[in-house]
Write an enzyme that holds these catalytic residues in place. Structure first.
Site, PDB file in Angstrom:
ATOM      1  N   ARG A 187       0.866  -1.192   0.000  1.00 45.74           N
ATOM      2  CA  ARG A 187       0.000   0.000   0.000  1.00 45.74           C
ATOM      3  C   ARG A 187       0.895   1.231   0.000  1.00 45.74           C
ATOM      4  O   ARG A 187       2.112   1.143   0.113  1.00 45.74           O
ATOM      5  CB  ARG A 187      -1.018  -0.014   1.139  1.00 45.74           C
ATOM      6  CG  ARG A 187      -0.664  -0.678   2.421  1.00 45.74           C
ATOM      7  CD  ARG A 187       0.357   0.013   3.271  1.00 45.74           C
ATOM      8  NE  ARG A 187       0.086   1.422   3.410  1.00 45.74           N
ATOM      9  CZ  ARG A 187       0.994   2.340   3.601  1.00 45.74           C
ATOM     10  NH1 ARG A 187       2.280   2.015   3.680  1.00 45.74           N
ATOM     11  NH2 ARG A 187       0.687   3.604   3.727  1.00 45.74           N
ATOM     12  N   ARG A 231      -7.758  -0.422  -6.628  1.00 51.93           N
ATOM     13  CA  ARG A 231      -8.024   0.696  -5.701  1.00 51.93           C
ATOM     14  C   ARG A 231      -8.208   1.965  -6.535  1.00 51.93           C
ATOM     15  O   ARG A 231      -7.416   2.212  -7.448  1.00 51.93           O
ATOM     16  CB  ARG A 231      -6.870   0.889  -4.703  1.00 51.93           C
ATOM     17  CG  ARG A 231      -6.754  -0.245  -3.699  1.00 51.93           C
ATOM     18  CD  ARG A 231      -5.798   0.086  -2.570  1.00 51.93           C
ATOM     19  NE  ARG A 231      -6.411   0.927  -1.565  1.00 51.93           N
ATOM     20  CZ  ARG A 231      -5.736   1.476  -0.548  1.00 51.93           C
ATOM     21  NH1 ARG A 231      -4.432   1.300  -0.441  1.00 51.93           N
ATOM     22  NH2 ARG A 231      -6.357   2.198   0.356  1.00 51.93           N
ATOM     23  N   GLN A 236      -2.019   2.518   9.998  1.00 56.68           N
ATOM     24  CA  GLN A 236      -0.754   2.619   9.258  1.00 56.68           C
ATOM     25  C   GLN A 236       0.286   3.441  10.025  1.00 56.68           C
ATOM     26  O   GLN A 236       1.485   3.213   9.891  1.00 56.68           O
ATOM     27  CB  GLN A 236      -0.976   3.257   7.877  1.00 56.68           C
ATOM     28  CG  GLN A 236      -1.719   2.396   6.878  1.00 56.68           C
ATOM     29  CD  GLN A 236      -3.211   2.636   6.911  1.00 56.68           C
ATOM     30  OE1 GLN A 236      -3.781   3.031   7.933  1.00 56.68           O
ATOM     31  NE2 GLN A 236      -3.876   2.401   5.800  1.00 56.68           N
ATOM     32  N   ASP A 270      -2.445  10.815  -2.090  1.00 54.33           N
ATOM     33  CA  ASP A 270      -2.808   9.785  -3.074  1.00 54.33           C
ATOM     34  C   ASP A 270      -3.215  10.375  -4.413  1.00 54.33           C
ATOM     35  O   ASP A 270      -3.112   9.722  -5.448  1.00 54.33           O
ATOM     36  CB  ASP A 270      -3.928   8.901  -2.519  1.00 54.33           C
ATOM     37  CG  ASP A 270      -3.376   8.030  -1.410  1.00 54.33           C
ATOM     38  OD1 ASP A 270      -3.240   8.526  -0.277  1.00 54.33           O
ATOM     39  OD2 ASP A 270      -3.024   6.876  -1.692  1.00 54.33           O
ATOM     40  N   LYS A 326      -4.879   9.821   3.279  1.00 54.89           N
ATOM     41  CA  LYS A 326      -5.535   8.939   4.255  1.00 54.89           C
ATOM     42  C   LYS A 326      -6.545   9.685   5.103  1.00 54.89           C
ATOM     43  O   LYS A 326      -6.316  10.819   5.527  1.00 54.89           O
ATOM     44  CB  LYS A 326      -4.437   8.315   5.127  1.00 54.89           C
ATOM     45  CG  LYS A 326      -4.899   7.379   6.200  1.00 54.89           C
ATOM     46  CD  LYS A 326      -5.832   6.282   5.716  1.00 54.89           C
ATOM     47  CE  LYS A 326      -5.264   5.493   4.548  1.00 54.89           C
ATOM     48  NZ  LYS A 326      -6.294   4.613   3.910  1.00 54.89           N
TER      49      LYS A 326
HETATM   50  O1  MRU Z   1      -4.606   3.146   2.316  1.00 51.63           O
HETATM   51  P1  MRU Z   1      -3.137   3.386   2.199  1.00 51.63           P
HETATM   52  O2  MRU Z   1      -2.361   2.818   3.362  1.00 51.63           O
HETATM   53  O3  MRU Z   1      -2.594   2.943   0.880  1.00 51.63           O
HETATM   54  O4  MRU Z   1      -2.996   4.965   2.271  1.00 51.63           O
HETATM   55  C1  MRU Z   1      -1.720   5.512   2.134  1.00 51.63           C
HETATM   56  C2  MRU Z   1      -1.695   6.995   2.229  1.00 51.63           C
HETATM   57  O5  MRU Z   1      -2.701   7.643   2.389  1.00 51.63           O
HETATM   58  C3  MRU Z   1      -0.358   7.627   2.009  1.00 51.63           C
HETATM   59  O6  MRU Z   1      -0.245   8.802   2.759  1.00 51.63           O
HETATM   60  C4  MRU Z   1      -0.199   7.977   0.518  1.00 51.63           C
HETATM   61  O7  MRU Z   1      -0.478   6.865  -0.281  1.00 51.63           O
HETATM   62  C5  MRU Z   1       1.159   8.479   0.211  1.00 51.63           C
HETATM   63  S1  MRU Z   1       2.397   7.229   0.315  1.00 51.63           S
HETATM   64  C6  MRU Z   1       3.882   7.983  -0.076  1.00 51.63           C
END
Ligand code: MRU
Length: 379
Positions: free
Chosen positions: A55, A107, A217, A258, A269
């Protein structure tokens, strides 16, 4: 874990070409168990992305690039001669397009997934125009591009780290949310890159890490990797950041993202926009660390970003010994939220720091990228 090794010594995503496998750390098992797993089939790759075994936007992109390469590579071509180019290419293309769409559906929010797949597609389609190529050569071009995407990520994150470091002073307190660390990328992370570089330079930062409900996370991954690197890191629950910022112990917030829209609205997130709102209240600068691969200039604003909704069980029972909510309760579980651009002090990219008005400054970042033809970042 092998003695002497820390989690930072393991590769987040690696290609094992001879085994036709992508090797990842299964991040759902961290921090208790470091388990490396091999992904071979399209379904295994899709599931690993959906289930967050791998992820973080950049790591998902690299996994998809390796995935589409491996799935295309395994198409057998009986008579692989340039004379049969057109016919053989059509055979490969049918598989490539089907698997690309399938992987892309795992996703919806992190644009790096479709960005990496589109980049692979561009190389693939260009091969279709060159009739001198055998399919073995086409597959080799795909491998080279996938490896390039992975290696570029290291340079991109390092560059974000260098720009981010200019915003910090020794002894500063930094708050981060979720995991935009090495585990979300190939090395350095995005939001953690300035922290790792500051650590190399002996800045003595004090880092605060939100646990990041519901999938933890921050607690399971960011606290773990920063602690392994010897960083002074303190864990807090998500609802404690206002209390912390009010004490004046945070000089900057660094988060990943993202997908960033052209106006600077940034999806990250769930809970990130809460942190941004509190940071504005207490005059703490709030920075979004964004590789240009995460910036989607085709979207005018964050309203257009598709937000992934996830299963209720992640809120009601996952990580608990027993269910912590009544049976049958309705659950709101968006995986991401969008931070409004006016709450963002700066967007740190590998080509510099964009500031408001973002509609202009992000365009300027892409102009710079174009002018440098990626030379500083391409390896
Ligand atoms: O659901 P996730 O764990 O994939 O979400 C990750 C995040 O929101 C990170 O902050 C984002 O992907 C940036 S990773 C460099």
């Amino acid at each position: 874990m092998n003695s002497g090794k820390t989690i930072l010594d393991f590769e987040t995503v690696a290609l094992f070409d001879e085994e036709n496998a992508i090797r990842i750390i299964d991040q759902t098992k961290l921090p208790g168990t470091t388990e490396l797993i091999d992904l071979k089939t399209a379904e295994e790759i899709w599931d690993a992305i959906y289930l967050l075994k791998v992820r973080g936007a950049p790591a998902i992109g690299v996994t998809a690039a390796f995935g589409i390469y491996l799935l295309t590579k395994q198409v057998e071509i009986a008579d692989d001669t340039p004379e049969k180019h057109a016919e053989n290419f059509e055979t490969l293309k049918a598989v490539f397009e089907k698997q690309k769409d399938y992987l892309d559906s795992s996703r919806p929010t992190a644009v790096n997934l479709s960005w990496a797949l589109r980049r692979m597609e561009k190389v693939f389609l260009a091969c279709g125009e060159d009739e001198s190529l055998t399919m073995a050569q086409v597959k080799e071009r795909l491998r080279e591009e996938a490896v390039r995407i992975r290696e570029e990520d290291v340079a991109v994150c390092r560059s974000i780290g260098e720009y981010g470091l200019t915003l910090l002073k020794p002894g500063d307190g930094v708050l981060t949310h979720c995991n935009a660390g090495q585990l979300a990328t190939i090395k350095y992370g995005t939001a953690t890159a300035p922290i790792y570089l500051a650590q190399e330079k002996g800045y003595g930062l004090r880092v605060f890490c939100d646990e990041t409900r519901p999938l933890l996370q921050g607690a399971r991954l960011t606290a773990y990797e920063l602690h392994a690197a010897g960083v002074d890191v303190t864990l807090l629950c998500d609802n404690m950041s206002a209390s912390l910022m009010k004490t004046g112990r945070v000089q900057a917030v660094f988060v990943g993202c993202d997908r960033v829209a052209a106006n600077g609205d940034a999806a990250n997130k769930i809970g990130t926009s809460v942190v941004a709102t509190i940071a504005a209240r207490y005059h703490v600068p709030f920075y979004v660390c964004a590789p240009t691969s995460t910036i989607d200039m085709s979207l005018a604003s964050g309203d257009e970003i598709v937000i992934e909704q996830r299963k209720p069980e992640e809120v009601t029972e996952m990580w608990y010994k027993e269910r912590m909510a009544p049976e049958g309760i309705s659950v709101y579980n968006p995986a991401f939220d969008v931070t409004d651009h006016d709450l963002i002090t700066g967007i740190i990219t590998e080509y510099g720091i964009a500031r408001a008005p973002y509609t202009e400054s992000l365009r300027e970042i892409f102009r710079r990228k174009e002018a440098e033809s990626g030379s500083r970042i391409r390896i």
